[in-house]
Scaffold this motif. Sequence first.
Motif, mmCIF file in Angstrom:
data_model
loop_
_atom_site.group_PDB
_atom_site.id
_atom_site.type_symbol
_atom_site.label_atom_id
_atom_site.label_comp_id
_atom_site.label_asym_id
_atom_site.label_seq_id
_atom_site.Cartn_x
_atom_site.Cartn_y
_atom_site.Cartn_z
ATOM 1 N N GLU A 134 0.830 -1.211 0.000
ATOM 2 C CA GLU A 134 0.000 0.000 0.000
ATOM 3 C C GLU A 134 0.864 1.261 0.000
ATOM 4 O O GLU A 134 0.384 2.350 0.263
ATOM 5 N N ARG A 135 2.152 1.081 -0.323
ATOM 6 C CA ARG A 135 3.120 2.188 -0.388
ATOM 7 C C ARG A 135 3.172 2.924 0.941
ATOM 8 O O ARG A 135 3.275 4.146 0.990
ATOM 9 N N ALA A 136 3.101 2.173 2.042
ATOM 10 C CA ALA A 136 3.127 2.757 3.372
ATOM 11 C C ALA A 136 4.470 2.543 4.070
ATOM 12 O O ALA A 136 4.623 2.885 5.232
ATOM 13 N N LEU A 186 5.374 5.435 5.811
ATOM 14 C CA LEU A 186 4.916 6.545 4.978
ATOM 15 C C LEU A 186 3.431 6.782 5.176
ATOM 16 O O LEU A 186 2.662 5.843 5.350
ATOM 17 N N THR A 187 3.032 8.034 5.139
ATOM 18 C CA THR A 187 1.607 8.371 5.177
ATOM 19 C C THR A 187 1.126 8.967 3.856
ATOM 20 O O THR A 187 -0.063 9.058 3.615
ATOM 21 N N ARG A 188 2.094 9.332 2.983
ATOM 22 C CA ARG A 188 1.739 9.939 1.699
ATOM 23 C C ARG A 188 2.399 9.216 0.523
ATOM 24 O O ARG A 188 2.646 9.803 -0.527
ATOM 25 N N GLY A 189 2.694 7.930 0.726
ATOM 26 C CA GLY A 189 3.156 7.094 -0.365
ATOM 27 C C GLY A 189 4.463 7.536 -1.003
ATOM 28 O O GLY A 189 5.381 8.042 -0.340
ATOM 29 N N ASP A 190 4.541 7.364 -2.316
ATOM 30 C CA ASP A 190 5.786 7.608 -3.043
ATOM 31 C C ASP A 190 6.219 9.069 -3.006
ATOM 32 O O ASP A 190 7.411 9.372 -3.106
#
Length: 506
Positions: free
Chosen positions: A325-327, A375-379
């Motif tokens: 989830e890109r987290a 991460l909270t805002r991904g990439d």
Amino acid sequence: MTDYVRKILTSSVYEVAVQTPLEKMDLLSARLDHDILVKREDLQPVFSFKIRGAHNRIVHLSAEERARGVICASAGNHAQGVALSATRLGIRAIVVMPTTTPVIKVNAVKRLGGEVVLFGDGFDAARAHAAGLAEKHGHVFVHPFDDPDVIAGQGTVGLEIMRQHPEPIGAIYVPVGGGGLAAGIASFVKFLRPEIRVIGVEPDEAASMKAAIAAGKPVPLDRVGLFADGVAVRQVGDETFRLCRDLLDDIVTVSADEICAAIKDIFDDHRAITEPAGALALAGLRRDIENGNAPKDGALIAINSGANVNFDRLRYVAERAEIGERAEALLAVTIPERPGSYRAFIRLIGSRAITEFNYRYRAGDSARIFVGVKLTRGDIEKREIIDLLEGNDLAVTDLTDNEVAKLHVRHMVGGRAAGLTDEQVFRFQFPERPGALLKFLEGLNDAWNITLFHYRNHGSDYGRVLVGVQVPAETRADFFAHIDAIGFPYWDETQNPAYRQFLHMD
């Protein structure tokens, strides 16, 4: 299509199956700004939609066919449906399962009255063996997907969705293995409400329907991945291909990490655990939203197709979900090999949660660390972190999508350090909260050089760290007084045999 609609409307699934709920995913809907629902086929008596098609096929057998018994090949879910249906109808059921089938599915088939034969390392080998046994002994082969009665039974999922959600629907996302569920749902939905998009979802390591559509006919894949074993089909059926080619609006493929993230999404919203194939459709739905391809209007519905998963598989799922989830970002960072460098590095990361921090001393003026950052805002946020570190003259390699790093290297950082003397090793425990790791590092005095550091956030209340420190004999009394003052529980592991055999330089 009209024939299939008639078959679906007259199918006999509810003698063994139940109408499953269509549930809103409140948390995910708010996060992705779409109205997202899941069809809970994991709540069937065999924890999978497969009971529908299996029973609808078996109930149509003649008396003579019933006397011969039935046989099927399955990785587990179809097998359970066949076993339950046949047992209810007093019919002998032989089930050929790949040797790679999760034990939970094998035991479930036996418990439901099926006679299990383990053969081959995948579905195709099991299916060929089952076909041979059927020919030899006269059993009736119950195909897991490429049969009109099976397809019609699975199509009752689409019928229920139309009854349960008369409001606008933008798209329905359906997992695809052999294609029976997708063919059945699309046949009914496209007849009744053709404006609804029906989208198939496959793992990128087992995209047999996508390959068939590209080739214009069913074609065998060279190999299939087994993570989502419920859809690990090397070649789709002729009839399912014909229907899916004409009725599906699109096919989306997703990675194993994205499937793990979808499993976590379902747990977060409904406290339910799904198997990888069960969360496949939701992973495709998320991918479509992220790519900007999901319909803007109407609900987005994903089929949660099953929950037959071995408990030990969840270890892998939890490890990979945040990456999916890109987290989580995984980075290799080179920092100066001198006291205080770790604290300076952690301060650069700021208030972001550190999920992993691995380091081993090596001779020279630079140190390499393996670090995970939540991460909270991904990439976008990952790029900001990399730019920040590089702006402070630290070399960074992004390992987030590196399979070797994710599967192996993260567990292998370390080893013996040549030329290292006076190393003492301690295991510390501290409350797991933001800033705790930085507080711990600030508690260690620069008078002692850190030689080994291993930390991984496992989601528990306490963080656990293994630390190596160079402590000359003449300063050990001062060192122990210092770490006692830090106030965190610790254990001296310098004589631990695991450390002595694999990390200590004799």
